[in-house]
Design a protein around this motif. Structure first.
Motif, PDB file in Angstrom:
ATOM      1  N   THR A  32       0.803  -1.220   0.000  1.00  0.00           N
ATOM      2  CA  THR A  32       0.000   0.000   0.000  1.00  0.00           C
ATOM      3  C   THR A  32       0.835   1.269   0.000  1.00  0.00           C
ATOM      4  OG1 THR A  32      -0.230  -0.184   2.407  1.00  0.00           O
ATOM      5  CG2 THR A  32      -2.004  -1.084   1.065  1.00  0.00           C
ATOM      6  N   GLU A  33       2.157   1.151   0.023  1.00  0.00           N
ATOM      7  CA  GLU A  33       2.981   2.333  -0.219  1.00  0.00           C
ATOM      8  C   GLU A  33       2.761   2.858  -1.644  1.00  0.00           C
ATOM      9  OE1 GLU A  33       5.889  -1.229  -0.689  1.00  0.00           O
ATOM     10  OE2 GLU A  33       4.075  -0.702   0.453  1.00  0.00           O
ATOM     11  N   CYS A  54       2.233   9.754   5.464  1.00  0.00           N
ATOM     12  CA  CYS A  54       1.498   9.406   6.674  1.00  0.00           C
ATOM     13  C   CYS A  54       2.415   8.562   7.551  1.00  0.00           C
ATOM     14  CB  CYS A  54       0.218   8.635   6.338  1.00  0.00           C
ATOM     15  SG  CYS A  54       0.518   7.016   5.588  1.00  0.00           S
ATOM     16  N   THR A  55       1.948   8.228   8.715  1.00  0.00           N
ATOM     17  CA  THR A  55       2.716   7.349   9.588  1.00  0.00           C
ATOM     18  C   THR A  55       2.691   5.921   9.044  1.00  0.00           C
ATOM     19  OG1 THR A  55       0.731   7.095  10.946  1.00  0.00           O
ATOM     20  CG2 THR A  55       2.343   8.737  11.663  1.00  0.00           C
ATOM     21  N   THR A  56       3.689   5.150   9.419  1.00  0.00           N
ATOM     22  CA  THR A  56       3.819   3.802   8.864  1.00  0.00           C
ATOM     23  C   THR A  56       2.628   2.912   9.220  1.00  0.00           C
ATOM     24  OG1 THR A  56       5.131   3.157  10.796  1.00  0.00           O
ATOM     25  CG2 THR A  56       6.339   3.890   8.845  1.00  0.00           C
ATOM     26  N   ASP A  57       2.011   3.142  10.379  1.00  0.00           N
ATOM     27  CA  ASP A  57       0.906   2.286  10.789  1.00  0.00           C
ATOM     28  C   ASP A  57      -0.335   2.470   9.936  1.00  0.00           C
ATOM     29  OD1 ASP A  57       0.983   4.864  12.380  1.00  0.00           O
ATOM     30  OD2 ASP A  57      -1.047   4.188  12.832  1.00  0.00           O
ATOM     31  N   LEU A  58      -0.425   3.590   9.194  1.00  0.00           N
ATOM     32  CA  LEU A  58      -1.589   3.814   8.336  1.00  0.00           C
ATOM     33  C   LEU A  58      -1.451   3.137   6.975  1.00  0.00           C
ATOM     34  CD1 LEU A  58      -2.405   7.564   9.083  1.00  0.00           C
ATOM     35  CD2 LEU A  58      -3.473   5.515  10.029  1.00  0.00           C
ATOM     36  N   LYS A  59      -0.277   2.579   6.705  1.00  0.00           N
ATOM     37  CA  LYS A  59      -0.071   1.851   5.449  1.00  0.00           C
ATOM     38  C   LYS A  59      -0.271   0.347   5.687  1.00  0.00           C
ATOM     39  CE  LYS A  59       0.932   4.926   2.237  1.00  0.00           C
ATOM     40  NZ  LYS A  59       0.137   5.052   0.995  1.00  0.00           N
ATOM     41  N   VAL A  60      -1.430   0.018   6.224  1.00  0.00           N
ATOM     42  CA  VAL A  60      -1.764  -1.390   6.441  1.00  0.00           C
ATOM     43  C   VAL A  60      -1.871  -2.089   5.088  1.00  0.00           C
ATOM     44  CG1 VAL A  60      -2.924  -0.957   8.629  1.00  0.00           C
ATOM     45  CG2 VAL A  60      -4.231  -0.861   6.487  1.00  0.00           C
ATOM     46  N   PRO A  61      -1.650  -3.409   5.018  1.00  0.00           N
ATOM     47  CA  PRO A  61      -1.650  -4.109   3.719  1.00  0.00           C
ATOM     48  C   PRO A  61      -3.044  -4.412   3.185  1.00  0.00           C
ATOM     49  CG  PRO A  61      -1.114  -5.643   5.467  1.00  0.00           C
ATOM     50  CD  PRO A  61      -1.209  -4.292   6.124  1.00  0.00           C
ATOM     51  N   ASP A  62      -3.935  -3.445   3.284  1.00  0.00           N
ATOM     52  CA  ASP A  62      -5.311  -3.573   2.807  1.00  0.00           C
ATOM     53  C   ASP A  62      -5.617  -2.298   2.035  1.00  0.00           C
ATOM     54  OD1 ASP A  62      -8.121  -3.253   2.560  1.00  0.00           O
ATOM     55  OD2 ASP A  62      -8.470  -4.586   4.255  1.00  0.00           O
ATOM     56  N   PHE A  63      -5.816  -2.399   0.718  1.00  0.00           N
ATOM     57  CA  PHE A  63      -5.995  -1.212  -0.118  1.00  0.00           C
ATOM     58  C   PHE A  63      -7.294  -0.485   0.167  1.00  0.00           C
ATOM     59  CE2 PHE A  63      -2.584  -3.138  -2.594  1.00  0.00           C
ATOM     60  CZ  PHE A  63      -1.832  -2.017  -2.933  1.00  0.00           C
ATOM     61  N   GLY A  64      -8.223  -1.113   0.837  1.00  0.00           N
ATOM     62  CA  GLY A  64      -9.438  -0.418   1.222  1.00  0.00           C
ATOM     63  C   GLY A  64      -9.261   0.448   2.453  1.00  0.00           C
ATOM     64  N   ARG A  65      -8.360   0.056   3.351  1.00  0.00           N
ATOM     65  CA  ARG A  65      -8.211   0.764   4.627  1.00  0.00           C
ATOM     66  C   ARG A  65      -6.964   1.643   4.710  1.00  0.00           C
ATOM     67  NH1 ARG A  65      -7.313  -1.909   9.042  1.00  0.00           N
ATOM     68  NH2 ARG A  65      -6.517  -3.841   8.108  1.00  0.00           N
ATOM     69  N   ALA A  66      -5.948   1.383   3.919  1.00  0.00           N
ATOM     70  CA  ALA A  66      -4.687   2.128   4.026  1.00  0.00           C
ATOM     71  C   ALA A  66      -4.865   3.571   3.577  1.00  0.00           C
ATOM     72  CB  ALA A  66      -3.616   1.457   3.177  1.00  0.00           C
ATOM     73  N   ILE A 124       1.635   8.970  -1.746  1.00  0.00           N
ATOM     74  CA  ILE A 124       2.987   8.517  -2.053  1.00  0.00           C
ATOM     75  C   ILE A 124       3.984   9.574  -1.589  1.00  0.00           C
ATOM     76  CG2 ILE A 124       4.604   8.022  -3.943  1.00  0.00           C
ATOM     77  CD1 ILE A 124       2.399   6.512  -5.312  1.00  0.00           C
ATOM     78  N   SER A 125       4.964   9.140  -0.822  1.00  0.00           N
ATOM     79  CA  SER A 125       5.990  10.048  -0.305  1.00  0.00           C
ATOM     80  C   SER A 125       7.157  10.084  -1.284  1.00  0.00           C
ATOM     81  CB  SER A 125       6.470   9.573   1.078  1.00  0.00           C
ATOM     82  OG  SER A 125       5.392   9.560   1.987  1.00  0.00           O
ATOM     83  N   SER A 126       7.388  11.256  -1.886  1.00  0.00           N
ATOM     84  CA  SER A 126       8.394  11.321  -2.949  1.00  0.00           C
ATOM     85  C   SER A 126       9.082  12.667  -3.068  1.00  0.00           C
ATOM     86  CB  SER A 126       7.729  10.990  -4.288  1.00  0.00           C
ATOM     87  OG  SER A 126       6.708  11.941  -4.569  1.00  0.00           O
ATOM     88  N   LEU A 127       8.889  13.565  -2.115  1.00  0.00           N
ATOM     89  CA  LEU A 127       9.350  14.943  -2.272  1.00  0.00           C
ATOM     90  C   LEU A 127      10.844  15.020  -2.576  1.00  0.00           C
ATOM     91  CD1 LEU A 127       8.710  17.946  -2.113  1.00  0.00           C
ATOM     92  CD2 LEU A 127       8.887  17.808   0.371  1.00  0.00           C
ATOM     93  N   GLN A 128      11.646  14.229  -1.891  1.00  0.00           N
ATOM     94  CA  GLN A 128      13.098  14.276  -2.065  1.00  0.00           C
ATOM     95  C   GLN A 128      13.550  13.567  -3.340  1.00  0.00           C
ATOM     96  OE1 GLN A 128      15.184  13.231   1.511  1.00  0.00           O
ATOM     97  NE2 GLN A 128      17.133  12.852   0.465  1.00  0.00           N
ATOM     98  N   VAL A 167       8.680   5.726   4.602  1.00  0.00           N
ATOM     99  CA  VAL A 167       7.837   4.979   3.681  1.00  0.00           C
ATOM    100  C   VAL A 167       7.938   5.640   2.316  1.00  0.00           C
ATOM    101  CG1 VAL A 167       5.495   4.222   3.115  1.00  0.00           C
ATOM    102  CG2 VAL A 167       6.207   4.365   5.509  1.00  0.00           C
ATOM    103  N   THR A 168       8.235   4.863   1.279  1.00  0.00           N
ATOM    104  CA  THR A 168       8.203   5.382  -0.078  1.00  0.00           C
ATOM    105  C   THR A 168       8.033   4.230  -1.052  1.00  0.00           C
ATOM    106  OG1 THR A 168       9.374   6.643  -1.783  1.00  0.00           O
ATOM    107  CG2 THR A 168      10.735   5.335  -0.291  1.00  0.00           C
TER     108      THR A 168
END
Length: 445
Positions: A279-280, A315-327, A331-335, A405-406
């Protein structure tokens, strides 16, 4: 010429006219002149010679979710702007949602500015937000210096930033047209989303089906019709569906005031390669198939798509649960935006001149930042120094945004950002931000 204090020299200076060997004279934080590569430095001026490393204009990222204040465990101005500096981004414009409060009133804007000012390692501006309840706040926000107004047509993901219905959208657009403002829109039709199968579980294919191209296409058609009818400037955010390109191109040919952006992840990642549960890679609208990506590149090359910006939404790592409905989707990519884009652009035969236009010149023009976005006399002396032929492998833990996370973790990319410069001052060196916060808060000219 004003008294020159710095001379930057490279055999690959990326100017609006093309790439050439040159020396860039800096005085008072601005570009004073472009000189021959062999130009003698004036007495007392410092010299930085980058050899074959390319000197690009500092990137202008007009789509960044900093989330500060209120959700600073997700991101913050200190961490986001350090990541920006490390990646060659010298100006960013913060999105009005995911912070508490959102940037939807002038007092809320002042809260955001007070938080950002002491933490900014790069220059920072702000978008305002258009909600069903804040039409009376739009003109005051415009006069207070926001660069435009973001609206959603479908749920944003946070309850404090609800979407606009058709009548509310038209009312906001009329108000914004009245003072010559800019409306920027997350374009997905809510009816089409409601009719699609719900996303649930770890399968990416299920998530992709939940955000169909028709939702984007129909929303964009409606926005083009609105821009045509009201003569209001509308910018389409994070274009994902290449099916919408012909409509955008036709509108532009007719003189309709519509522009569009896309993001590095849509240009470099494909649905076919997203592992189940990863889900990243989740974002809305979604990463689509390889054939769609090819068409997006064609639209970018043709000028139908104006610019490429990150849509950094961490977001925080805990919000990227492995469920595409709930995560959480983002996408973190600024750098990483510059090397990610350059890796694919060079493979497809594009040039550093193209990349500078997409990531600096066009976003600066979108936000009417006339002092940014190009290596030209009179512009701010903002630069990204890039070793375009060198490679590195992305280590998420080594990035400067708040949570490691990225979607690009483990990828080998072309283009190492050697250093970043803001108004003639080096603010990052070899991926490490330098000194303290020196960025300024920007307002619409």
């Amino acid at each position: 010429m004003p008294e020159v204090e710095l001379l930057l020299r490279s055999r690959r200076v990326v100017t609006p006219e093309g790439v050439r060997a040159a020396s860039v004279a800096v005085a008072g934080g601005r570009i004073a002149a472009l000189l021959p590569h062999s130009a003698q430095a004036p007495p007392g001026a410092a010299v930085a010679d980058f050899g074959d490393d390319a000197l690009l204009p500092g990137l202008v990222d007009t789509h960044v979710h900093v989330n500060d204040p209120g959700r600073t465990e997700w991101e913050g101005f200190h961490t986001a702007t350090r990541a920006a500096a490390a990646g060659g981004v010298t100006t960013l414009v913060d999105m009005p949602l995911n912070s508490l409060p959102p940037t939807t009133t002038v007092p809320n804007l002042h809260v955001k500015q007070a938080v950002a000012g002491p933490k900014a390692h790069v220059d920072v501006g702000f978008w305002g937000g258009a909600l069903p309840t804040n039409r009376a706040d739009l003109r005051p926000l415009h006069e207070a210096g926001v660069f435009g107004f973001k609206a959603f047509l479908s749920p944003s993901g946070v309850e404090e930033f609800p979407p606009l219905g058709p009548r509310e959208l038209e009312a906001a657009a009329r108000e914004i047209a009245g003072f010559g403002g800019l409306l920027i829109v997350h374009a997905e039709d809510p009816g089409r989303l409601d009719a699609a199968p719900a996303a649930e579980g770890p399968r990416y294919a299920g998530f992709l089906a939940s955000r169909p191209r028709t939702a984007e296409n129909e929303a964009i058609d409606a926005l083009i019709a609105l821009a045509r009818r009201l003569e209001v400037r509308i910018h389409i955010l994070h274009l994902s569906s290449a099916d919408a390109l012909p409509a955008i191109a036709a509108a532009k040919a007719d003189g309709v005031p519509v522009t569009a952006e896309t993001c590095p992840h849509f240009l470099t990642l494909t649905a076919e390669e997203v592992p189940d549960g990863a889900t990243e890679f989740k974002c809305c609208p979604p990463i689509r198939e390889a054939a769609n990506q090819d068409a997006l590149w064609a639209g970018l090359a043709a000028g139908t798509v104006d610019c490429v910006v990150s849509d950094h939404s961490p977001c925080t790592t805990d919000l990227k649960v492995p469920d595409f409905g709930r995560a959480w989707g983002g996408i973190s990519s600024l750098q990483l935006g510059l090397p990610v884009l350059w890796t694919e652009a060079r493979r497809r035969g594009h040039t550093l001149h193209d990349v500078a236009r997409w990531t600096a010149t066009a976003p600066a023009a979108l936000a009417s930042l006339g002092c940014k976005g190009a290596i030209a006399p009179g512009r701010d002396a903002d630069f990204a120094v890039l070793a375009p032929d060198e490679t590195f492998t992305v280590d998420a833990a080594a990035l400067h945004h708040r949570n490691p996370v990225t979607a690009y973790a483990g990828r080998t990319l072309h283009g190492v950002v050697r250093s970043s410069w803001l108004r003639g001052r080096k603010i990052a060196d070899r991926g490490t931000p330098l000194a303290g916060p020196v960025g300024r808060l920007l307002e619409r000219a």
